[in-house]
Design an enzyme around this catalytic site. Sequence first.
Site, mmCIF file in Angstrom:
data_model
loop_
_atom_site.group_PDB
_atom_site.id
_atom_site.type_symbol
_atom_site.label_atom_id
_atom_site.label_comp_id
_atom_site.label_asym_id
_atom_site.label_seq_id
_atom_site.Cartn_x
_atom_site.Cartn_y
_atom_site.Cartn_z
ATOM 1 N N ASP A 192 9.636 -36.493 -15.863
ATOM 2 C CA ASP A 192 10.226 -36.587 -17.208
ATOM 3 C C ASP A 192 11.717 -36.929 -17.174
ATOM 4 O O ASP A 192 12.201 -37.688 -18.010
ATOM 5 C CB ASP A 192 10.017 -35.270 -17.976
ATOM 6 C CG ASP A 192 8.616 -35.173 -18.572
ATOM 7 O OD1 ASP A 192 7.965 -36.220 -18.758
ATOM 8 O OD2 ASP A 192 8.168 -34.046 -18.852
ATOM 9 N N LYS B 227 1.667 -27.265 -17.397
ATOM 10 C CA LYS B 227 2.762 -27.708 -16.508
ATOM 11 C C LYS B 227 3.361 -26.576 -15.661
ATOM 12 O O LYS B 227 3.741 -26.792 -14.518
ATOM 13 C CB LYS B 227 3.876 -28.368 -17.327
ATOM 14 C CG LYS B 227 3.484 -29.705 -17.943
ATOM 15 C CD LYS B 227 4.690 -30.308 -18.643
ATOM 16 C CE LYS B 227 4.363 -31.634 -19.296
ATOM 17 N NZ LYS B 227 5.580 -32.299 -19.798
#
Length: 280
Positions: free
Chosen positions: A105, A69
């Site tokens: 998220d 990420k």
Amino acid sequence: MAEASKKAFVCGHPIAHSRSPKIHGFWLKHYGIEGSYTAIDVAPEDFSAFLKRLEAEGFAGGNVTIPHKEAAFRLVDRRDAAAEAIGAVNTLWYEDGQLWGGNTDAYGFAANLDEYAPGWDKTDTALVLGAGGAARAIVHALKQRSIRDIRIVNRTVARAEELAASFGAGVSAHPLAATGEFLPETGLLINTTSVGMHGNEELPVDPSALPDRAVVTDIVYVPLETPLLAAARARGLKTVDGLGMLLHQAVLGFERWFGVKPEVTRELREMIVADLGAAR
Ligand code: NAP
């Protein structure tokens, strides 16, 4: 001429445990879309070359998970505002010939609470347990909803301090020992640590000193009802499990690659719950 089938992926290392192919596969079938979503194991040293090949291999985009990420954050051409604020990218897509990186998220976290605990954001004080990658997204979601006093407690205080500093005013860092003092003033308690996960099924904190109005959520979703959620429910508090965050965070990627904003339905949730049960 028929439109070409669209392709998306999730890449990580390891990747076999990912539920994303099941979630996106469910939606592709449900909406009758010609397309695919596959899991690809990419070692860290291969990640940069993997990104360069994506377009030539016909991918519309995909998801990025641990440990890529932060590398994705550095390597994309453009980033959306959530990725900028969080410092990590979990969703890739092409736009105007450029590779974009976003982070869904925070959206997933907030959408889950909107669904199961409407009004959750009408509090001044949130207590965040943990200061890892997931906590960054959650602090961003809390700031987006204008929660004024966000307190992060973490075993490693320096990590909490670094996280708080990157968000500025209204976010503070504390040692685990401060938790007891904060609980009676907390309207929203979020566990972002891995404590409570299958294999480590312990209470990260005892929620009995929370006020009656408090909402408690855990982003760990194996088990679905963690020891924290069980204790909070026994105490009569509103609780929300972490599976909805996983399901909702997938919505925005699917929409970008396949052109339909999918719904998080009970049927989807039950399918993933069954899969989690089968894997244990
Ligand atoms: P991470 O970056 O490794 O952070 C882990 C956090 O847990 C750190 O704050 C760490 O504290 C703390 N911790 C670990 N063991 C501990 C212990 N024994 N006692 C006290 N604190 C402990 O992990 P992450 O990526 O943030 O993920 C955290 C959890 O969230 C994982 O279980 C992950 O599966 C889950 N998750 C769920 C979703 C969802 O969609 N529901 C999304 C992302 C992540 P230190 O800093 O002191 O090490």
